[in-house]
Design an enzyme around this catalytic site. Structure first.
Site, short mmCIF file in Angstrom:
data_model
loop_
_atom_site.label_atom_id
_atom_site.label_comp_id
_atom_site.label_asym_id
_atom_site.label_seq_id
_atom_site.Cartn_x
_atom_site.Cartn_y
_atom_site.Cartn_z
N ASP A 34 0.87 -1.19 0.00
CA ASP A 34 0.00 0.00 0.00
C ASP A 34 0.90 1.24 0.00
OD1 ASP A 34 -2.51 1.37 0.32
OD2 ASP A 34 -2.20 1.43 2.47
N PHE A 85 -10.35 0.36 0.01
CA PHE A 85 -10.00 -0.49 1.15
C PHE A 85 -10.63 -1.87 0.96
CE2 PHE A 85 -9.63 -2.15 5.40
CZ PHE A 85 -8.34 -1.74 5.72
N VAL A 86 -9.77 -2.88 0.87
CA VAL A 86 -10.24 -4.23 0.57
C VAL A 86 -10.04 -5.18 1.76
CG1 VAL A 86 -9.89 -4.00 -1.92
CG2 VAL A 86 -8.02 -4.82 -0.49
N ARG A 117 -11.06 -11.47 7.70
CA ARG A 117 -9.92 -12.20 7.15
C ARG A 117 -10.35 -13.53 6.54
NH1 ARG A 117 -5.11 -9.67 8.73
NH2 ARG A 117 -5.06 -8.79 10.82
P1 IMP Z 1 1.69 -0.11 4.06
O1 IMP Z 1 2.71 0.00 5.13
O2 IMP Z 1 0.89 1.14 3.94
O3 IMP Z 1 2.23 -0.56 2.72
O4 IMP Z 1 0.61 -1.14 4.56
C1 IMP Z 1 0.79 -2.47 4.54
C2 IMP Z 1 -0.23 -3.13 5.41
O5 IMP Z 1 -1.40 -2.37 5.58
C3 IMP Z 1 -0.69 -4.39 4.78
O6 IMP Z 1 0.11 -5.45 5.15
C4 IMP Z 1 -2.09 -4.55 5.28
O7 IMP Z 1 -2.07 -5.23 6.51
C5 IMP Z 1 -2.56 -3.14 5.53
N1 IMP Z 1 -3.43 -2.67 4.42
C6 IMP Z 1 -3.14 -1.77 3.46
N2 IMP Z 1 -4.17 -1.60 2.62
C7 IMP Z 1 -5.14 -2.42 3.06
C8 IMP Z 1 -6.47 -2.73 2.59
O8 IMP Z 1 -6.98 -2.22 1.59
N3 IMP Z 1 -7.15 -3.64 3.32
C9 IMP Z 1 -6.65 -4.26 4.42
N4 IMP Z 1 -5.42 -4.02 4.87
C10 IMP Z 1 -4.68 -3.12 4.21
#
Ligand code: IMP
Length: 179
Positions: free
Chosen positions: A102, A151-152, A164
């Site tokens: 993300d 958001f998924v 989950r």
């Molecule tokens: P990042 O540090 O922003 O890249 O986030 C990574 C973590 O955020 C992922 O491992 C997910 O656990 C959570 N995450 C990011 N986007 C989503 C989403 O759309 N749905 C659920 N979890 C998400």
């Protein structure tokens, strides 16, 4: 019922299974003759990783890490390693497996940490990629699906630890996290 909170199914169980098989094919080719350490990032990786490794028909070992950065639907930018690997990874071929890339905050921190331990190689495999949200320059070596900024949940992904266990990936209705 969980289904009532889903706005749209993005990837069905069948579509996920097909794509996981394809990814496994790429990984199999790249790791021929090697015995990688597959590292899952908990908790979101657990369904994807379970399906992925069962499509890999070569010797490998598994380990897990956990990091925190999220509060609800917002990435906080601060990352803590909450669970670390059991063994030294120096000289190992490491494949890091995560549910979604993300902002890149979590994974860039984990990648930097693992690289500092001198693995022979380090590659990143994510089921989902949301490039529009990126704030760190990080790309995965294997990507299941690229998705828009929504958001998924499901197939391991949560909202506040729920959803989950949905067998598909769906977009969560914004009304769920706005209430
Ligand atoms: P990042 O540090 O922003 O890249 O986030 C990574 C973590 O955020 C992922 O491992 C997910 O656990 C959570 N995450 C990011 N986007 C989503 C989403 O759309 N749905 C659920 N979890 C998400």
């Amino acid at each position: 019922m969980m289904e009532q909170d889903i706005q749209e199914i993005l990837f069905s169980q069948e579509a996920l299974a097909r794509r996981v098989k394809e990814l496994a094919g790429e990984i199999r080719r790249d790791y021929a003759g090697k015995a990688p350490l597959v590292v899952g990032v908990l908790r979101g990786c657990f369904v994807f990783m379970a399906d992925l490794v069962r499509e890999l028909d070569f010797p490998l070992t598994l380990d897990f890490m956990a990091a925190s950065s999220y509060h609800g639907t917002e990435s906080s930018g601060k990352v803590n390693i909450q669970l670390d690997l059991h063994d030294d990874i120096a000289g190992r071929d490491v494949l890091l497996v995560e549910d979604i890339l993300d902002t890149g905050n979590t994974l860039s921190k984990l990648v930097a940490e693992l690289k500092s331990r001198n693995p022979a190689s380090l590659k990143l495999c994510v089921l989902l990629d949301k490039p529009e949200r990126r704030v760190r320059p990080l790309e995965a070596d294997y990507v299941g699906f690229t998705i828009p900024d929504a958001f998924v949940v499901g197939y391991g992904l949560d909202y506040e630890q729920q959803y989950r266990n949905l067998p598909y990936v769906g977009i969560l209705k914004p009304s769920v996290y706005q209430r």
